[in-house]
Design an enzyme around this catalytic site. Structure first.
Site, PDB file in Angstrom:
ATOM      1  N   GLU A 178      11.907  10.361  -6.697  1.00  0.00           N
ATOM      2  CA  GLU A 178      11.538   9.010  -6.246  1.00  0.00           C
ATOM      3  C   GLU A 178      12.338   7.938  -6.987  1.00  0.00           C
ATOM      4  O   GLU A 178      11.782   6.988  -7.545  1.00  0.00           O
ATOM      5  CB  GLU A 178      10.029   8.813  -6.422  1.00  0.00           C
ATOM      6  CG  GLU A 178       9.236   9.815  -5.576  1.00  0.00           C
ATOM      7  CD  GLU A 178       7.755   9.471  -5.438  1.00  0.00           C
ATOM      8  OE1 GLU A 178       7.246   8.628  -6.202  1.00  0.00           O
ATOM      9  OE2 GLU A 178       7.120  10.058  -4.555  1.00  0.00           O
ATOM     10  N   HIS A 403      -6.300  13.253   4.276  1.00  0.00           N
ATOM     11  CA  HIS A 403      -5.476  13.086   3.078  1.00  0.00           C
ATOM     12  C   HIS A 403      -5.932  14.064   2.009  1.00  0.00           C
ATOM     13  O   HIS A 403      -7.107  14.071   1.645  1.00  0.00           O
ATOM     14  CB  HIS A 403      -5.577  11.652   2.548  1.00  0.00           C
ATOM     15  CG  HIS A 403      -4.682  11.396   1.369  1.00  0.00           C
ATOM     16  ND1 HIS A 403      -5.096  10.736   0.238  1.00  0.00           N
ATOM     17  CD2 HIS A 403      -3.382  11.723   1.150  1.00  0.00           C
ATOM     18  CE1 HIS A 403      -4.088  10.665  -0.627  1.00  0.00           C
ATOM     19  NE2 HIS A 403      -3.045  11.258  -0.089  1.00  0.00           N
ATOM     20  N   HIS A 404      -5.008  14.883   1.538  1.00  0.00           N
ATOM     21  CA  HIS A 404      -5.273  15.810   0.441  1.00  0.00           C
ATOM     22  C   HIS A 404      -4.377  15.460  -0.730  1.00  0.00           C
ATOM     23  O   HIS A 404      -3.267  15.996  -0.849  1.00  0.00           O
ATOM     24  CB  HIS A 404      -4.995  17.250   0.865  1.00  0.00           C
ATOM     25  CG  HIS A 404      -5.986  17.802   1.841  1.00  0.00           C
ATOM     26  ND1 HIS A 404      -5.729  18.928   2.599  1.00  0.00           N
ATOM     27  CD2 HIS A 404      -7.244  17.399   2.171  1.00  0.00           C
ATOM     28  CE1 HIS A 404      -6.797  19.196   3.355  1.00  0.00           C
ATOM     29  NE2 HIS A 404      -7.719  18.273   3.129  1.00  0.00           N
ATOM     30  N   GLU A 405      -4.805  14.551  -1.591  1.00  0.00           N
ATOM     31  CA  GLU A 405      -4.097  14.338  -2.853  1.00  0.00           C
ATOM     32  C   GLU A 405      -4.522  15.482  -3.769  1.00  0.00           C
ATOM     33  O   GLU A 405      -5.719  15.673  -4.004  1.00  0.00           O
ATOM     34  CB  GLU A 405      -4.470  12.979  -3.454  1.00  0.00           C
ATOM     35  CG  GLU A 405      -3.896  12.716  -4.837  1.00  0.00           C
ATOM     36  CD  GLU A 405      -2.373  12.839  -4.886  1.00  0.00           C
ATOM     37  OE1 GLU A 405      -1.690  12.033  -4.252  1.00  0.00           O
ATOM     38  OE2 GLU A 405      -1.868  13.776  -5.567  1.00  0.00           O
ATOM     39  N   HIS A 473       3.818  14.593   0.448  1.00  0.00           N
ATOM     40  CA  HIS A 473       4.359  13.600  -0.494  1.00  0.00           C
ATOM     41  C   HIS A 473       4.565  14.272  -1.854  1.00  0.00           C
ATOM     42  O   HIS A 473       3.817  15.179  -2.219  1.00  0.00           O
ATOM     43  CB  HIS A 473       3.409  12.404  -0.614  1.00  0.00           C
ATOM     44  CG  HIS A 473       3.608  11.429   0.498  1.00  0.00           C
ATOM     45  ND1 HIS A 473       3.787  10.081   0.285  1.00  0.00           N
ATOM     46  CD2 HIS A 473       3.699  11.625   1.837  1.00  0.00           C
ATOM     47  CE1 HIS A 473       3.953   9.476   1.460  1.00  0.00           C
ATOM     48  NE2 HIS A 473       3.901  10.387   2.408  1.00  0.00           N
ATOM     49  N   GLU A 474       5.590  13.822  -2.536  1.00  0.00           N
ATOM     50  CA  GLU A 474       6.006  14.373  -3.839  1.00  0.00           C
ATOM     51  C   GLU A 474       6.361  15.868  -3.794  1.00  0.00           C
ATOM     52  O   GLU A 474       6.090  16.601  -4.740  1.00  0.00           O
ATOM     53  CB  GLU A 474       4.954  14.124  -4.941  1.00  0.00           C
ATOM     54  CG  GLU A 474       4.684  12.680  -5.219  1.00  0.00           C
ATOM     55  CD  GLU A 474       3.635  12.058  -4.299  1.00  0.00           C
ATOM     56  OE1 GLU A 474       3.860  10.931  -3.848  1.00  0.00           O
ATOM     57  OE2 GLU A 474       2.599  12.701  -4.050  1.00  0.00           O
ATOM     58  N   GLU A 492       7.807  12.969   2.053  1.00  0.00           N
ATOM     59  CA  GLU A 492       8.271  11.758   1.385  1.00  0.00           C
ATOM     60  C   GLU A 492       9.517  12.178   0.591  1.00  0.00           C
ATOM     61  O   GLU A 492      10.623  12.069   1.075  1.00  0.00           O
ATOM     62  CB  GLU A 492       7.160  11.194   0.512  1.00  0.00           C
ATOM     63  CG  GLU A 492       7.528   9.871  -0.120  1.00  0.00           C
ATOM     64  CD  GLU A 492       6.521   9.434  -1.148  1.00  0.00           C
ATOM     65  OE1 GLU A 492       6.259   8.237  -1.215  1.00  0.00           O
ATOM     66  OE2 GLU A 492       6.003  10.275  -1.916  1.00  0.00           O
ATOM     67  N   GLU A 498       6.272   2.332  -0.693  1.00  0.00           N
ATOM     68  CA  GLU A 498       5.247   1.945  -1.663  1.00  0.00           C
ATOM     69  C   GLU A 498       5.852   1.413  -2.958  1.00  0.00           C
ATOM     70  O   GLU A 498       5.213   0.658  -3.680  1.00  0.00           O
ATOM     71  CB  GLU A 498       4.326   3.128  -1.955  1.00  0.00           C
ATOM     72  CG  GLU A 498       5.028   4.250  -2.691  1.00  0.00           C
ATOM     73  CD  GLU A 498       4.280   5.579  -2.630  1.00  0.00           C
ATOM     74  OE1 GLU A 498       3.551   5.796  -1.674  1.00  0.00           O
ATOM     75  OE2 GLU A 498       4.447   6.371  -3.564  1.00  0.00           O
TER      76      GLU A 498
END
Ligand code: NOJ
Ligand code: CA
Length: 694
Positions: A178, A403-405, A473-474, A492, A498
């Protein structure tokens, strides 16, 4: 000796000098159009090097290939050539979604059978594929008596460049991609100095001052563009590159595990493809399908449930400080009532999904804790009525996006996957956004190591078994695996929108003119464009952050940043201020029959036109960097003898990302194939055009 395969239509030249065993051997292969030449040389000591030229100009100087194994402890650097095989492949395949509805896969293959020259006698094949747009090669450890389980200490793949090229790079890092891009000469790469300025990155593991990540975009002084990356990264760590500035040679540097090993393998095994895309035109780099062609066809038989989508989200409210993910001690965003307003907004505008972040218990304590059990992925907060919202969404023909963080606890996520995916299906959801903020558990693993590479694939396979689409993401940098797992629609894996809100960082105006040449070479990005309110002090007045573009550039990004999942990212109330500009996003297609890269230069500008799938309508988007510019758009991609209604969303004459970002004008006109539109783009501006066939 000369090998010529008339059927294959390629010439493979094998020269032997001296006696057969110790002879120097030289093998040449050509791209189908003969513009790329690949040379392999094995010297009398058994060292193998490859080199390449494009249109007669060198692009890769003699560069050695090999491995160091930890178990058995052996250096695979000297080889005896056992066999040479060549073939030509030419076929066309159809992705179920994408930038093109049909993709040609045309290459000459050269397969070298090698045997380690020392006592081990280990067999290793190297396969080269030479396309008109570049080269891919990979190593294969065939099934053999002398090698079963083995551990890789390092892969010694070199990319010897032919000069001090201009490079677009981010620091080599085992955990994060990132970063902001730096444009510099290769000799000026200082990854540690750049990374030190990037304080807001959640976890990073830097490699060294001259280490960079791929996709790496390069431009030679003679105008040739090169892009180095990898394809089909499976059961293997990601590759970073370390530059030796004295020779301008990059060497592969694989991401290690907790004890420093790189990969645990069993023969037969093949590595990912190492890719070098080349052209004298920047537009051809963006048009290349080499990485997709090097991936395996879809493993998913029934693909009828996989659908490109536009979605809104309970998301930017948290990033801008209007609301919070957590309930206790915060201003909880994901309440039943507030999420209903997003569902209403999506339904009213024809958007398919509503992402909801902060719906589940655990956000009080999620960041930076390196704890296993922060989330269970099935327990909503008390003020989030998951059943009522499922019904409400269904009644409005909208789907909630899960959403699964994981907060980096990948083992915890794996334990819950089946339960969590069943919970989704029970509540009408079939798309999940995953996230891996923080240090990875199991401890010592990196985001980009072999264990996590396999985890992301396990998630893609497991979601596919439940007919669920996924947006990670990540994760590790994408390598074209969306061909094999078309439900793994976007990632992502780069600095996304963001970051405009990160206090010490942000996104420079040229960032989105570089991303398509770097991160997007591996696959679609969930970049989250579409901001209409560009000063980010709306809810927290002391915030100084802002989105460094005009409003029209936000529209154009839907075309220039390809993704089959496009977030309509701003708050409904911000869109309601500009309903005429929102029309472009409402009309926008997310799946395409054809893509024309009209014009591009990394770091400066990009313009792209795409034909919406199954229609006669086109969408055109163009963006510029920190410089304003007037661009010409030739409409020669339109059908002959036809008229189109063009709706042009362009920066107002006085628009400017710093002084007047939200100023735009909308113009309608009838256009035809021979028309050229001349349009002004403000500093960090853009233009978006919809073209409807009449
Ligand atoms: C980082 C993701 O990129 C972002 O989209 C998300 O909102 C936060 N993590 C929280 O999960
Ligand atoms: Ca992120």
């Amino acid at each position: 000796m000369q090998l010529y395969s008339p059927k294959a239509g390629i010439l493979t030249l094998l020269l032997l000098i001296g006696n057969l065993l110790t002879a120097q051997k030289s093998i040449t292969s050509f791209s189908p159009n003969h513009q790329i030449v690949l040379n392999i040389n094995i010297d009398s000591k058994g060292q193998l090097k490859y080199s390449s030229s494009f249109q007669g100009k060198p692009i890769i100087q003699a560069s050695s290939l090999g491995f160091v194994l930890a178990t058995p402890a052996i250096n695979l650097s000297r080889f005896q050539l056992v066999s040479v095989d060549s073939s030509l492949t030419d076929n066309t395949w159809k992705p179920i979604w994408g930038e093109e509805s049909a993709i040609r896969n045309h290459y000459a293959e050269l397969k070298l059978g090698l045997k380690e020259l020392g006592k081990s006698g280990i067999l290793l094949n190297i396969i080269f594929r030479v396309f008109d747009d570049g080269i891919g090669f990979r190593y294969e450890f065939p099934k053999q008596d002398g090698l079963n389980y083995f551990v890789v200490a390092e892969e010694n793949t070199h990319f010897g460049l032919t000069g001090n090229h201009e490079a677009f790079w981010i620091p080599g890092d085992y955990d994060s991609n990132e970063y902001a891009y730096t444009k510099s000469k290769l000799s000026e790469i200082d990854a540690i100095a750049v990374a030190k300025k990037e304080k807001d990155i959640a976890v990073s593991s830097l490699i060294g001052p001259s280490a960079v990540q791929t996709p790496l975009m390069l431009k030679q002084a003679n105008g040739i563009y090169l892009n180095i990356h990898e394809a089909a990264l499976i059961n293997y760590p990601a590759m970073n590159l370390v530059l030796d500035k004295s020779t301008m040679q990059f060497k592969s540097q694989l991401v290690p595990d907790a004890v420093g090993n790189k990969a645990y393998l069993q023969a037969p095994f093949h590595t990912p493809w190492r890719t070098i895309i080349v052209s004298n035109k920047a537009t051809n780099i963006l048009a290349s399908k080499l990485i997709l062609n090097l991936n395996e066809p879809s493993k998913i038989q029934d693909q009828s449930w996989i659908k490109p989508q536009k979605f809104v989200g309970m998301w930017w409210e948290m990033h801008t400080g209007k609301a919070t993910w957590q309930k206790e001690g915060g201003k909880h965003g994901a309440t039943t009532e507030r999420v209903k307003t997003y569902i209403d907004f999506a339904a009213a505008n024809g958007f398919d999904g509503v992402l909801v972040e902060g719906w589940n218990v655990g956000w009080e304590d999620w960041f930076g804790n390196w704890k296993e059990n922060v989330f269970d992925f099935v327990t909503p907060y008390a003020d989030y009525d998951v059943n009522a919202l499922a019904q409400y969404a269904q009644s409005k023909n909208v789907r909630i996006i899960m959403h699964h963080e994981t907060s980096g606890a990948a083992t915890n996520y794996e334990r819950y996957m089946d339960t969590a995916y069943r919970f989704m299906l029970d509540h009408g959801m079939n798309t999940v956004k995953t996230g891996y903020v923080g240090k990875i558990i199991p401890r010592g693993e990196h985001h980009d190591g072999q264990w996590m590479v396999n985890h992301y694939i396990r998630a893609a396979e497991k979601t596919a078994s439940y007919k669920i689409m996924i947006d990670a993401h990540e994760p590790v940098h994408p390598t074209g695996l969306h061909r094999t797992y078309p439900n793994w629609m976007a990632n992502e894996a780069a600095r996304g929108m963001e970051f405009n809100n990160a206090p010490t960082l942000g996104m420079s105006p040229d960032h989105t003119t570089i991303l398509p040449f770097t991160r997007l070479m591996g696959g679609p990005m969930d970049f989250t464009p579409g901001f209409f309110h560009l000063q980010l002090n709306q809810f927290v007045p002391e915030r100084k952050t802002r989105v460094r573009t005009t409003l029209c550039k936000q529209l154009a990004l839907y075309i220039t940043m390809y993704s089959p999942l496009q977030m309509v990212s701003d708050l409904p109330e911000n869109y309601q201020k500009y309903p005429d500009a929102l029309t472009f996003i409402k009309d926008l297609a997310v799946d395409w029959d054809q893509t024309k890269i009209l014009d591009a230069e990394p770091g400066d500008y990009i313009s792209i036109a795409r034909k919406a799938k199954g229609t006669n309508n086109w969408f055109l988007g163009a963006i510029t960097d920190e410089n304003s510019r007037t661009m010409d758009f030739k409409l020669d991609f339109l059908d002959a003898n036809s008229s189109y209604k063009a709706t042009i969303y362009k920066d107002a004459a006085n628009a400017d990302w710093e002084k007047n970002p939200e100023a735009y004008t909308i113009e309608e006109k009838i256009v035809q194939q021979n028309d050229v539109l001349k349009i002004y783009l403000a500093r960090s501006g853009g233009v978006a055009i919809s073209l409807k066939k009449l």
